[in-house]
Structures are given as structure tokens and as C-alpha cells.
Scaffold this active site. Structure first.
Site, short mmCIF file in Angstrom:
data_model
loop_
_atom_site.label_atom_id
_atom_site.label_comp_id
_atom_site.label_asym_id
_atom_site.label_seq_id
_atom_site.Cartn_x
_atom_site.Cartn_y
_atom_site.Cartn_z
N ASP A 1 -1.52 -2.49 4.53
CA ASP A 1 -1.98 -2.01 3.23
C ASP A 1 -3.50 -2.13 3.15
O ASP A 1 -4.07 -3.16 3.54
CB ASP A 1 -1.33 -2.83 2.11
CG ASP A 1 -1.40 -2.18 0.75
OD1 ASP A 1 -2.51 -1.78 0.35
OD2 ASP A 1 -0.36 -2.07 0.09
N SER B 1 0.18 -1.62 -7.38
CA SER B 1 -1.02 -0.87 -6.97
C SER B 1 -2.08 -0.93 -8.07
O SER B 1 -2.48 -2.01 -8.48
CB SER B 1 -0.64 0.57 -6.61
OG SER B 1 -1.69 1.25 -5.99
N HIS C 1 1.15 0.60 2.13
CA HIS C 1 1.12 0.74 0.68
C HIS C 1 2.29 1.61 0.19
O HIS C 1 2.52 2.69 0.72
CB HIS C 1 -0.21 1.37 0.26
CG HIS C 1 -0.54 1.19 -1.19
ND1 HIS C 1 -0.90 -0.02 -1.72
CD2 HIS C 1 -0.56 2.07 -2.23
CE1 HIS C 1 -1.14 0.11 -3.01
NE2 HIS C 1 -0.94 1.36 -3.35
#
Length: 306
Positions: free
Chosen positions: A249, A152, A279
Site C-alpha cells: 500500500d 483510505s 490498497h
């Protein structure tokens, strides 16, 4: 947008809570509980000098017990949207990398926005990388086999770190492991995205995270690629990479595009897309087979690189 992956069907019930000033402060107050690595793996906290004018940086270092020969290493950068998170949150997978690959994994504790805007985080990551090289003898690390990676926001910082290391010319990482990386602040301005099935990290959270790190310059013309790696036009000469992301995502498009541009620039980049994954799916559903496979692919990529 595709439907949820069968292993992740319960993800549809995850509420789309967004992070802002208050919620991010509350999350930052949560103390992550360290994971006991168990037999065969050691853990220690070391401190290395920061870059010029910056404070020292802490690294949470996992190693195979009794390591005697120089081995590869991974500098790991945790996620958290540039506004929260800690190295301890990834203890489980970092320990698994050590056990599976026999490498050292050093997770960097970096400064967070909005208290510490760009380039604080990437400078801390660079200090961590430089510290591993300087301590290579003590830690039994092969300086020619140091990978950088993260998930991330940490993946975005790892990509930015690859650029910074390339341009400074002091250290050349061997590989980039980028897990659904947060690469492009300009995603905050997109209005064409279908985000109905997006989970965990929402457009509103993305705007707050990038704004906290970049201030008023977010999505503007003068954002440094050391803050948002997708801003870099010339990607030639970077270390080989692996990028993994799900179709649900928010970062899917920017990640796919970055992988395309790396390959176009002569940088080998393997792109793994997980249909119906959102995500952080591998964290929330760690025991699901799709998550286990996702981690195995990362381990295989690291093994091939190191």
C-alpha cells in the site's frame, strides 16, 4: 517491496490507472447502488445540522431491527481520495458490523474536493458525530460508546476528526478504526518509495487527491492537522486506535509511523500489517480469506472497544 499475497496474486494484473481531474469527475458521476440490508437490519437516511456556516449533513444509518436499549455506534467515513465516493460503497461491511456486533453504523455523506477544499470534509464528519450525540435518545445510542472510523481517505478523515473532537472538547469518541488511512500529504513529495507493485492508489492519484483538498499548500509548512492528521506533533489524549494496512500500500509507511507515534504518545494502537496486500485489497477481493480475516480483526477491535 514484498511479493503479492497468495490470496491476492491476481492483483498483479490490475492496471496502475491514476486519477486526475477528468477521471475523478467520471467516477463521481457513477451512482452507487444501495445494498438491501435484509431481515434483522434497518436502514434510514437522516439529516443533521452542519457546523457553523456549513450545509446540513446526511447520514446513512444502519441499526439492528427492534433496537430498544442504548448500544454502541460507529460513525463511518467512506474513502475515495477526498475527491469521490459515497456512503453506499461500504454498505456491505457496514451491515456486517451491525449484524456481528449489534451496534448502529452511521455513514456520513461529506463534501468532496476540489469543489469543497479543507476543512469541509472533516467539518462534515464532525457534524455527523455531533448529530449522533444529539439524536442518541431517538437512535438508542450510548454516547460513551461511539467509535469513529473509515477507509483510505475516510480513515485519514477519521484520524483528523479524532484530533478535532479532542481539541474542541465537546465529544470524546471511544475508538478510532483506521483502515489503510490517508494521513500524510508529504508522501506526495517522496522519491524514495518503491512503487512497482503498488496498486489501486498510485503516487499520481495521491498528488491529485491531496492537491484537490489542500490546494497550493499541499506538502507545505502550513498544513493543518485537521486536514492531514500526521502533521500533528502531540498525539497524547486521543482515543485508542486500530490501524490496518498492507505492505504494498502506498500509505504503508505513513500508517506504520502514525501507529508508532500514537503508542509513543500513550495512546494504545494496535497495528495489523498484511504482507503482500495492496490498497483496497479487501474490497476488490472481498471473498479471499485474507480479506475476510482483515474484516474479522476490525470487528474484534470494535467489539473490544465498544
Amino acid at each position: 517491496m514484498s511479493v503479492f499475497h497468495p490470496d491476492l496474486a491476481r492483483g498483479r494484473f490490475i492496471p496502475n490507472v491514476s486519477y486526475g481531474r477528468l477521471t475523478s469527475r467520471l467516477v463521481r458521476k457513477v451512482k452507487w447502488r444501495p445494498t438491501d440490508p435484509g431481515p434483522g437490519v434497518t436502514v434510514q437516511e437522516i439529516t443533521v445540522p452542519g457546523t457553523e456556516g456549513a450545509p446540513s449533513v446526511s447520514l446513512r444509518v444502519f441499526q439492528p431491527a427492534g433496537l430498544k436499549e442504548a448500544a454502541g455506534a460507529l460513525l463511518w467515513i467512506h474513502g475515495g481520495g477526498l475527491i469521490f465516493g459515497a456512503p453506499e460503497q461500504d454498505d456491505r461491511t457496514n451491515i456486517a458490523f451491525v449484524r456481528e456486533l449489534g451496534i448502529t453504523v452511521a455513514a456520513v455523506r461529506y463534501r468532496l474536493g476540489p469543489d469543497h477544499p479543507a476543512p469541509a470534509a472533516v467539518e462534515d464528519a464532525y457534524a455527523g458525530l455531533r448529530g449522533l450525540v444529539e439524536r442518541a435518545g431517538d437512535l438508542h445510542i450510548d454516547v460513551d460508546r461511539i467509535a469513529i472510523g473509515g477507509a483510505s481517505a475516510g480513515g485519514g478523515l477519521a484520524a483528523a476528526l479524532a484530533l478535532l473532537a479532542h481539541d474542541r472538547g465537546e465529544i470524546r469518541p471511544a475508538f478510532q478504526l483506521l483502515i489503510y488511512p490517508m494521513l500524510d500529504d508529504r508522501t506526495t513529495t517522496r522519491t524514495d518509495l518503491d512503487t512497482l507493485k503498488v496498486r489501486v492508489w498510485t503516487p499520481k492519484s495521491n498528488r491529485y487527491g491531496w492537491s484537490s483538498y489542500l490546494g497550493e499548500s499541499v506538502a507545505g509548512p502550513n498544513v493543518s492537522p485537521y486536514a492531514a492528521a500526521a502533521r500533528r506533533e502531540d498525539l497524547t489524549g486521543l482515543p485508542p486506535a486500530w490501524i490496518g494496512v498492507g505492505t504494498l500500500d502506498l500509505f504503508h509507511d505513513e500508517d506504520v509511523e502514525y501507529a508508532r507515534r500514537l503508542n509513543a504518545g500513550g495512546v494504545p494502537c494496535q497495528l495489523h500489517i498484511v504482507p503482500g496486500a495492496f490498497h483496497g485489497f479487501d474490497v476488490l477481493f472481498a471473498k479471499a480469506e485474507v480479506s475476510r480475516d482483515f474484516w474479522r480483526r476490525q470487528a474484534q477491535a470494535l467489539k473490544g472497544a465498544l
